[in-house]
Design an enzyme around this catalytic site. Structure first.
Site, PDB file in Angstrom:
ATOM      1  N   SER A  99      -0.093   4.628   2.174  1.00  0.00           N
ATOM      2  CA  SER A  99       0.786   4.180   2.957  1.00  0.00           C
ATOM      3  C   SER A  99       0.877   5.441   4.009  1.00  0.00           C
ATOM      4  CB  SER A  99       1.856   3.528   2.835  1.00  0.00           C
ATOM      5  OG  SER A  99       1.262   2.194   2.219  1.00  0.00           O
ATOM      6  N   THR A 153       6.085   4.442   5.626  1.00  0.00           N
ATOM      7  CA  THR A 153       5.414   3.616   6.814  1.00  0.00           C
ATOM      8  C   THR A 153       6.664   3.688   7.975  1.00  0.00           C
ATOM      9  OG1 THR A 153       4.022   2.048   5.419  1.00  0.00           O
ATOM     10  CG2 THR A 153       4.668   1.297   7.902  1.00  0.00           C
TER      11      THR A 153
END
EC number: 3.1.3.39
Length: 449
Positions: A99, A153
């Site tokens: 991520s 993220t």
């Protein structure tokens, strides 16, 4: 107008794979206009379904609205595919991204090493992010997540660290050069406050409770640093509703991840008996806002904030992440995964409703990477873990997880993910695109470059 989703006739748009980007936009502009005239978009809303590939979306659709139904994220107008890969320190492809590298790709327009957050793959130097560029051009900015606001993220927009684990001042073992003592800007939490987004909502209270070890806030917690920077710190939906747009807002709704909405037995070797998911998690505090609530609150706050600033043509940039789709898929937890996918879809619906009321809006949906879920014949006997669910329409659906040995964490997959869009510049997502392409779409829409 509010959208009615469910068993709808087919509309233009594709099955999305993972994240949704809503851009508040103006009529389509020529390339010359994008460079020299008003930006096509007034605002951008980027919604990320972490680990939400085709199988994860299809499973959620099958379970809730049925195989012939449509989720909110299925209704966008233009669609395509995005590659999802990282690189090593020499720039060679690494075919499965995490991520951190996945988010860095769209946040900066450049690939990096797995685990690294918005720093270059070769020199480990900070790279400008969409949020920083938007902020510096006078846009209001925000980030909403169901993970810690210091997780990979959201961090890709607000921080630059060598390793994603460096969330708080006490977590810096993997990032010596990023410490203030080492000449860096500190942990993700410290950098996120310093980046000064107008709205930050999610979990991560434990990271913000850590004590800063160097610099002007030495001896104070990151939460105290945020308050000193003018942030309203809110802890539940009541306090969130009371927040005012005149000052930035930091919502910390959980120690780490926000608790998931659904529960149920995990996938198991040899499968499970057919079951239904429990749609209420007793471990989720009653005052915790869901992702759609947080999204609506962020949209209202940012709209007011942008209006208050009075910058002509400048709205906001907002990223919204459904983080626990990925987290639950790692744990082969089908009910948790489905509940988080559907919670994310309600956030998508909230974004679409906002865009309908604010006509300069473009919507883009994509993911950072695929995940382990497979939809299998109900009578199959897979070698890995599996669970059988009874869907809302009475069907039987077996979900398999076979990317790791039983007892180990399921893995990401290196597949392309769907991307879809609605509004001006939506056609830019058509076809097969690089995973850095969203950076160019957003910068073009907002006139950032």
């Amino acid at each position: 107008m509010r959208f009615a989703y469910g068993r709808l006739p087919w509309r233009r748009g594709a099955v999305l794979g993972s994240a949704l980007l809503v851009l508040v936009t103006a009529p389509a502009a020529s390339t010359a206009t994008e460079r020299s005239g008003p930006a096509p978009a007034r605002s951008v809303i980027l919604l990320i379904g972490d680990g939400m590939g085709d199988a994860e979306i299809t499973a959620a659709r099958n379970y809730s609205v049925g195989a012939a139904g449509r989720l909110a994220m299925d209704t966008l107008d233009a669609s395509g595919r995005r590659t999802t890969y990282a690189v090593d320190e020499r720039g060679r492809p690494v075919y499965v991204t995490d991520s951190a590298a996945g988010a860095t790709a769209w946040a900066t327009g450049r690939r990096t090493v797995n685990g690294r957050v918005s720093k270059s793959h070769d020199t480990d130097r900070p790279m400008p992010t969409l949020l920083e560029l938007a902020r510096d051009r006078g846009y209001a900015t925000g980030s909403v997540t169901t993970a810690s606001v210091a997780d990979a993220t959201p961090a890709a927009l607000t921080a630059h660290v060598t390793d994603r684990s460096c969330k708080g001042p006490a977590d810096m073992a993997a990032c010596p050069a990023d410490t203030r003592a080492g000449g860096g800007e500190g942990s993700i939490a410290e950098q996120t406050v310093a980046a000064r987004p107008d709205v930050l909502l999610g979990g991560g209270a434990d990271h913000f409770a850590q004590t800063v070890t160097d610099g002007p806030f030495r001896g104070r917690t990151v939460t105290q640093q945020a308050r000193a920077a003018g942030y309203q710190v809110v802890r539940d939906r009541t306090q969130l509703a009371a927040a005012r747009p005149g000052r930035p807002v930091l919502g910390l709704f959980a120690p780490e991840y926000v608790p998931v909405e659904w529960t149920g037995p995990p996938a198991a070797p040899g499968g499970t008996a057919p079951q239904r998911c429990a749609t209420r998690n007793p471990g989720r505090p009653a005052g915790t806002p869901d992702l759609a609530e947080s999204t609506r609150a962020a949209l209202d706050l940012l709209t007011a904030r942008a209006h208050h600033r009075g910058a002509p043509g400048r709205g906001f940039f907002l990223q919204v992440e459904g983080a626990s789709i990925d987290d639950r898929a790692h744990e082969a937890d089908p009910c948790g995964q489905l509940g988080e996918t559907l919670a994310f879809d309600r956030a998508v619906a909230a974004a679409l409703d906002h865009a309908e009321r604010h006509p300069r809006t473009l919507v883009i949906v994509t993911a950072d990477h695929g995940h382990a879920t497979q939809i299998l014949p109900h009578d199959a006997r897979p070698a890995g873990l599996s669970a059988t669910l009874v869907t809302d329409e009475g069907g039987v659906m077996q979900l398999g997880y076979g990317t790791a040995l039983p007892g180990e964490t399921q893995e990401h997959t290196g597949v392309p993910v769907p991307v879809a869009a609605r509004g001006p510049l939506a056609d830019r997502v058509r076809g097969v695109q690089d995973n850095t392409s969203l950076f160019g779409t957003v910068t073009a829409a907002l006139g950032l470059r």
